[in-house]
Design a protein around this motif. Structure first.
Motif, short mmCIF file in Angstrom:
data_model
loop_
_atom_site.label_atom_id
_atom_site.label_comp_id
_atom_site.label_asym_id
_atom_site.label_seq_id
_atom_site.Cartn_x
_atom_site.Cartn_y
_atom_site.Cartn_z
N GLY A 32 -42.80 1.88 -31.52
CA GLY A 32 -41.91 0.83 -32.02
C GLY A 32 -42.66 -0.23 -32.79
O GLY A 32 -42.05 -1.21 -33.26
N LEU A 33 -43.97 -0.09 -32.93
CA LEU A 33 -44.73 -1.03 -33.73
C LEU A 33 -44.34 -0.90 -35.20
O LEU A 33 -43.99 0.20 -35.65
CB LEU A 33 -46.24 -0.74 -33.61
N PRO A 34 -44.40 -1.99 -35.96
CA PRO A 34 -44.17 -1.87 -37.40
C PRO A 34 -45.28 -1.03 -38.02
O PRO A 34 -46.39 -0.95 -37.47
CB PRO A 34 -44.23 -3.33 -37.90
N HIS A 65 -47.25 -1.46 -40.41
CA HIS A 65 -48.51 -2.13 -40.74
C HIS A 65 -49.36 -2.40 -39.50
O HIS A 65 -50.53 -2.77 -39.61
CB HIS A 65 -48.25 -3.44 -41.50
N GLY A 66 -48.78 -2.22 -38.30
CA GLY A 66 -49.54 -2.48 -37.08
C GLY A 66 -50.10 -1.23 -36.42
O GLY A 66 -50.90 -1.33 -35.48
N VAL A 67 -49.70 -0.05 -36.91
CA VAL A 67 -50.11 1.19 -36.26
C VAL A 67 -51.62 1.39 -36.32
O VAL A 67 -52.26 1.74 -35.32
CB VAL A 67 -49.38 2.40 -36.88
N THR A 68 -52.23 1.18 -37.49
CA THR A 68 -53.68 1.40 -37.58
C THR A 68 -54.46 0.41 -36.73
O THR A 68 -55.50 0.75 -36.17
CB THR A 68 -54.14 1.31 -39.05
N GLY A 69 -53.94 -0.81 -36.61
CA GLY A 69 -54.61 -1.78 -35.74
C GLY A 69 -54.56 -1.36 -34.28
O GLY A 69 -55.53 -1.52 -33.53
N ALA A 70 -53.41 -0.81 -33.87
CA ALA A 70 -53.28 -0.33 -32.49
C ALA A 70 -54.21 0.85 -32.24
O ALA A 70 -54.83 0.96 -31.17
CB ALA A 70 -51.83 0.06 -32.22
N ILE A 71 -54.31 1.74 -33.22
CA ILE A 71 -55.23 2.87 -33.09
C ILE A 71 -56.66 2.37 -32.93
O ILE A 71 -57.42 2.85 -32.08
CB ILE A 71 -55.11 3.80 -34.31
N SER A 72 -57.02 1.38 -33.73
CA SER A 72 -58.38 0.82 -33.64
C SER A 72 -58.62 0.20 -32.27
O SER A 72 -59.68 0.40 -31.66
CB SER A 72 -58.59 -0.24 -34.73
N MET A 87 -46.54 -6.64 -28.36
CA MET A 87 -46.39 -6.78 -29.80
C MET A 87 -45.07 -6.17 -30.29
O MET A 87 -44.45 -6.66 -31.22
CB MET A 87 -47.57 -6.10 -30.51
N VAL A 88 -44.64 -5.10 -29.62
CA VAL A 88 -43.35 -4.50 -29.99
C VAL A 88 -42.23 -5.48 -29.66
O VAL A 88 -41.29 -5.69 -30.45
CB VAL A 88 -43.14 -3.17 -29.23
N GLU A 89 -42.29 -6.12 -28.47
CA GLU A 89 -41.27 -7.07 -28.06
C GLU A 89 -41.25 -8.29 -28.99
O GLU A 89 -40.19 -8.85 -29.27
CB GLU A 89 -41.51 -7.51 -26.63
N ARG A 90 -42.43 -8.67 -29.49
CA ARG A 90 -42.52 -9.81 -30.39
C ARG A 90 -41.82 -9.52 -31.70
O ARG A 90 -41.39 -10.41 -32.41
CB ARG A 90 -43.99 -10.16 -30.63
#
Length: 258
Positions: free
Chosen positions: A158-160, A162-169, A254-257
């Motif tokens: 559910g992350l946007p 643009h946030g997926v690569t940051g979460a992977i990192s 971050m998803v809830e935000r």
């Protein structure tokens, strides 16, 4: 590869070499050489040597001796030592147990934890792997299958976008660091001939006897006791699981935000 002004350029990847050039080895000249070698056998021997002796001792000459052939026989199939290391890097990624899309758990958290544990175990099992990650492009077929699996799971959080690569990192750079340190610790223990538990007790005892470090150990004793676990393996597992839970909770937040 060098740039036009003579400076060292980016290292070529074995996976980007022209297919026709790759296939001439063992193909155009009548198939396998008299040695009976092929890339699969060479890569398997490379992994065995790296596991047994480590990255620092690995050489083309040592590999040739392991295969009972001349070094020139090995060069028929690979041009450089770098190519061999890149092949070995991808080969061990083939050990990762990954679920296909049709087998995926509905809960992305379960899937993410499973991928993280697989990746950690791989780094611990092959301590030479860590220095090669980042030194090479790591775009072999097995590595790409793993990368695709990770992306597929993080897209379901559910992350946007643009946030997926940051979460992977966040998750997998943590796993890289944890698995690297754990693998190095187990290697050091093995080099001394002690079990991980005996090595840990010996190290803690030695540190506690030094006046300038005893205070730090004493101050953290309650934290170490609270962590629990009778063995090094249990302590490492509890720390890893809790840290991974923190990262999962961060993704949820971050998803809830939104």
């Amino acid at each position: 590869m060098a740039t036009e002004d003579g400076r060292p350029g980016p290292r070529d990847s074995v996976w980007l070499v022209d297919r026709e050039i790759r296939e001439r080895r063992g193909g155009r000249r009548g198939g396998a050489q008299p040695s009976g070698l092929d890339r699969r056998r060479i890569t398997e021997a490379t992994v065995r040597l790296l596991d047994a002796e480590g990255l620092a001792k690995f050489s083309m000459r040592r590999l040739a001796a392991e295969l009972d052939v001349t070094a020139m026989s090995v060069y028929w199939y690979v041009d450089t030592k770098d190519e061999l290391l890149e092949l070995a890097l991808d080969a061990v990624h083939g050990e990762l147990r990954l679920r296909g899309p049709e087998e995926a758990d509905e809960d992305w958290r379960t899937e993410l934890r499973a991928l993280a544990r697989e990746n950690r175990a791989l780094l611990v099992r092959h301590p030479w792997l860590s220095p090669l990650i980042g030194a090479y492009l790591n775009i072999g077929p097995n590595a790409l299958v793993f990368a695709r699996s990770v992306q597929r799971v993080l897209r379901r959080t559910g992350l946007p976008a643009h946030g997926v690569t940051g979460a992977i990192s966040a998750v997998f750079q943590f796993v890289y660091g944890y698995g690297t340190i754990e693998g190095h610790f187990l290697t050091r223990a093995a080099d001394t001939g002690l079990s991980p538990d005996d090595y840990f007790r010996h190290a803690m005892s030695a540190v506690s006897r030094k006046p300038d470090t005893d205070g730090v150990i004493e101050e953290s004793r309650d934290l170490m006791d609270a962590r629990g676990g009778d063995t090094v393996g249990e302590m490492m597992e509890r720390d890893f699981a809790f840290a991974l839970d923190l990262l999962v909770a961060g993704i949820e937040a971050m998803v809830e935000r939104g």
